[in-house]
Design a protein around this motif. Structure first.
Motif, PDB file in Angstrom:
ATOM      1  N   PRO B  29      45.083  38.975  48.950  1.00 48.22           N
ATOM      2  CA  PRO B  29      45.637  38.685  47.630  1.00 48.22           C
ATOM      3  C   PRO B  29      46.115  39.952  46.913  1.00 48.22           C
ATOM      4  CG  PRO B  29      43.267  38.175  47.722  1.00 48.22           C
ATOM      5  CD  PRO B  29      43.648  38.699  49.055  1.00 48.22           C
ATOM      6  N   GLU B 105      46.951  42.912  35.612  1.00 39.66           N
ATOM      7  CA  GLU B 105      45.717  42.129  35.777  1.00 39.66           C
ATOM      8  C   GLU B 105      44.669  42.626  34.797  1.00 39.66           C
ATOM      9  OE1 GLU B 105      45.344  39.651  37.906  1.00 39.66           O
ATOM     10  OE2 GLU B 105      47.135  39.898  39.151  1.00 39.66           O
ATOM     11  N   GLU B 211      38.287  36.906  40.432  1.00 35.13           N
ATOM     12  CA  GLU B 211      39.063  36.953  41.668  1.00 35.13           C
ATOM     13  C   GLU B 211      39.123  38.388  42.187  1.00 35.13           C
ATOM     14  OE1 GLU B 211      42.957  34.917  42.570  1.00 35.13           O
ATOM     15  OE2 GLU B 211      42.697  34.487  40.424  1.00 35.13           O
ATOM     16  N   LYS B 213      41.149  41.219  44.183  1.00 34.53           N
ATOM     17  CA  LYS B 213      42.564  41.456  44.493  1.00 34.53           C
ATOM     18  C   LYS B 213      42.835  42.931  44.779  1.00 34.53           C
ATOM     19  CE  LYS B 213      45.095  37.989  41.861  1.00 34.53           C
ATOM     20  NZ  LYS B 213      45.967  37.754  40.705  1.00 34.53           N
TER      21      LYS B 213
END
Lengths: 295, 389
Positions: B29, B105, B211, B213
């Motif tokens: 990802p 992010e 998440e 990443k």
């Protein structure tokens, strides 16, 4: 005596029908090497002719070559895409000593092939190396025989032509060699400095050793430390790449200074700390060897 | 990083956006994003991504953030403005020609994950640390216990329990560790599939939503592996290296440009380095490293001479050839050919010895050159000529 190859060497040439393979087979035979077999898949049954009427049988596989001729040493001239496979084939056939001349084998492939060779108890020299010569006895690889002569000095080096330079100077000064070994400039190689120093220690005829290193890695430093503890014979050292800028590779894949490790300065210091006589120019190697032999 | 334990191999560095493509292809990802070469393009990408974006300079150098090459933008106009500032900027002597525009992010934590070939153990080694986002060498120096090293047997690849061990070192939360297990497994897949000598994620982040990443990516590809992977060769950014080095690579010569005035043309890397050292010993400065390699034909010698002579700093050119596979007469023919077809101003001094030395001397003498047989003599003469020029 000599190390790794001598008059007992029975050589199989992998890639004997290629341009480099055929040229150097003739040269090796001329230097007295017993070339007993060649391997080129698909050309089994043919014959490779060498001078003085010699005929070398060609086989499809190394396995057949070993069974039919008792070959105990192999040299590899096959293209890089097939070279790691050729190394593993030789080890699988029970070849004890494998010399890989090929340049440009991917590092990850070499990392697998090297583990394979070790598990089968064979020794690999190279890849990307000039091979070795025991003057007057045998030559495996591409070192020009005419610049060598038999005598008491063992030579081990990461480089090709720089080794020729040093050996040529020794020979011109009347100092011969037991064996001259080029271990290769790649980051992953089968035989390192310590393996060669250890073989020279056990060789009665070797009285002094020339060790030629380069920037990159820590092999030379480890070899110097090992020599101090274990060798008991004088060593003359030279390091190439004193003027090389950090972070740039200098041709040899292994010759790159990374981070703080592998500079010429660091290697030279380690040599001096461990009793290795350091030549600042190639021409000084011969003088220092003369000193160490008392001549 | 991690170069202190020795990245091996001649290698090709690729840009972050290219590395992220390789990562995306195996399923790691990474935030959505695209590369731009103009401010308008950057604005369009920012518009399409929506929300806050990061505009990142694409150069083969570290410290991009500190140099002002990484900026946040909350809308398309701001992205355009940042891109116009960053494009054309110089970072560590390299001109920025491309920016990556990528979705920003929210970062809860940063970790480090890298894999490279370790020459000492002759195998790939993973290095991971929960202290990411900073220079990993600094972590190695100040807090070595915060780094886990794990060697991989290349024949079996990264085993499942090993992947889990790496993940567990990074995250105590099993949900995060599960994602990280998958990411390190995929990273090893990308590493081997692309014949890498190094692949690094720094930082590997945990987002506000939990998440994991990869928000930065660094990959070096083993040059020897490129032969089997022609698609990767297209990733090479020839704009990121001196033109002379591009020309040398095309001629299959190993060449590095340096700052001195004594041009060097040598066969063999070790002898080439020793020759440069000798130039310095006699008080000169080498203009380059150049290895013409084995079995060199006259064409290669012509190309080598042209490349060296095109450097305006060069005041003298020296040849140091020890013939083995390389035949001295081939080199001599190349020198004569090059000087006949191209105007080469700096004086040329030549040392040739070994295979077909006599033939070579004849060729050179007929063309009016004289040659030395000792390495020290030729280098000393070249340094002297450069000083007099």
């Amino acid at each position: 005596m000599a190390v790794f190859i001598d008059t007992e060497t029975r050589l199989v040439v992998q890639g004997i029908t290629g341009r480099d393979g055929s040229f150097h087979t003739l040269q090796m035979a001329e230097s007295g090497t017993r070339v007993v077999a060649g391997v080129t898949p698909g050309k089994g049954g043919q014959v490779f002719e060498i001078e003085n009427g010699g005929r070398v049988p060609i086989f499809n596989t190394v396995d057949r070559a070993v069974k039919e001729t008792g070959a105990n040493t192999s040299v590899i001239y096959v293209p890089p895409a097939f070279a790691a496979g050729a190394i593993m084939e030789a080890a699988d056939a029970g070849i004890a000593f494998i010399v890989a001349i090929t340049e440009g084998i991917p590092v990850l492939e070499m990392s697998k092939a090297n583990a394979f060779v070790r598990d089968r108890g064979s020794r690999l020299l190279g890849p990307n190396c000039p091979g070795l010569i025991s003057p007057g006895k045998a030559k495996v690889g591409i070192i020009p025989a005419q610049i060598t002569t038999p005598g008491p000095v063992g030579v081990v080096s990461r480089s090709g032509t720089l080794t020729y330079e040093a050996v040529d100077q020794l020979t011109r000064a009347g100092i011969g060699q037991t064996t001259c070994i080029g271990i290769g400039g790649d980051p992953i190689i089968g035989t390192n400095f310590i393996d060669c120093l250890s073989a020279f220690r056990d060789d009665r005829d070797t009285e002094a050793i020339v060790m030629i290193g380069e920037i990159g890695g820590t092999d030379e430093q480890e070899a110097a430390t090992w020599a101090k503890e274990n060798l008991g014979k004088p060593v003359v050292g030279f390091i190439a790449g004193q003027t090389a800028p950090p972070g740039r590779r200098m041709g040899h894949a292994g010759a790159i200074i990374s981070g703080s490790s592998g500079t010429a300065e660091e290697k030279i210091r380690s040599f001096k700390d461990n009793g290795v006589a350091v030549a600042t120019r190639p021409v000084e190697i011969t003088d220092l060897i003369k000193e160490s032999l008392g001549i | 990083m991690a170069q202190s334990i020795g990245v091996g191999g001649e290698r090709m560095d690729i840009h972050e956006y290219q590395a992220k493509e390789l990562f995306r292809a195996v399923g790691i990802p990474v935030p959505a994003g695209e590369v731009a070469t103009t401010p308008d393009e950057a604005a369009r990408i920012a518009q399409e991504l929506g929300g806050t974006v990061v505009v990142k300079a694409q150069v083969h150098a570290g410290g991009r953030g500190k140099a002002g090459g990484v900026k946040l933008a909350t809308h398309a106009d701001e992205a355009r403005e940042h891109a116009s500032n960053i494009l054309g900027m110089e970072i560590k002597g390299l001109t920025v020609g491309k920016v990556l525009v990528t979705a920003a992010e929210e970062i809860a934590s940063e970790a480090y994950v890298g894999v490279l070939v370790d020459r000492r153990t002759q195998s790939p080694v993973f290095m991971v640390s929960p202290e990411g986002g900073i220079d990993i060498e600094e972590v190695a120096a100040t807090n070595p216990d915060a780094i886990l090293r794990l060697h991989v047997d290349p024949r079996y690849g990264l085993l499942r329990h090993q992947a889990y061990r790496l993940a567990d070192f990074l995250y105590s939360d099993p949900k995060l560790a599960k994602q990280a297990t998958r990411i390190v497994t995929l990273l090893y897949r990308a590493f081997t599939a692309n014949s890498c000598s190094m692949a690094e994620i720094n930082p590997l982040i945990v987002t506000a939503d939990g998440e994991v990443k990869a928000i930065d990516a660094k990959v070096s590809i083993d040059d020897s592996g490129l032969r089997g992977l022609p698609a990767l060769e297209t990733l090479r950014d020839v704009g990121a290296e001196p033109a002379s080095e591009t020309k040398a690579r095309e001629a299959d010569l190993s060449f590095v440009k340096l700052d001195g005035d004594v041009g060097c043309c040598v066969n063999g890397a070790g002898l080439a380095m020793a020759t440069m050292d000798l130039v310095k010993y006699y008080g000169g400065e080498p203009a380059n490293f150049l290895d013409i390699g084995g079995s060199s034909n006259p064409d290669k010698v012509v190309a080598a001479l042209e490349i060296i002579a095109s450097d305006p700093n060069v005041k003298a050119i020296l040849f140091n050839i020890f013939g083995g596979i390389t035949r001295c007469d081939d080199v001599a023919r190349g020198i004569v050919e090059a000087t006949r077809t191209t105007r080469i101003d700096p004086p040329i001094v030549i040392r040739l010895t070994g295979t077909n030395e006599t033939e070579a001397m004849e060729i050179l003498n007929q063309a009016g050159f004289s040659a030395f047989t000792s390495m020290d003599e030729v280098v000393e003469r070249a340094v002297q000529l450069a000083a007099e020029a």
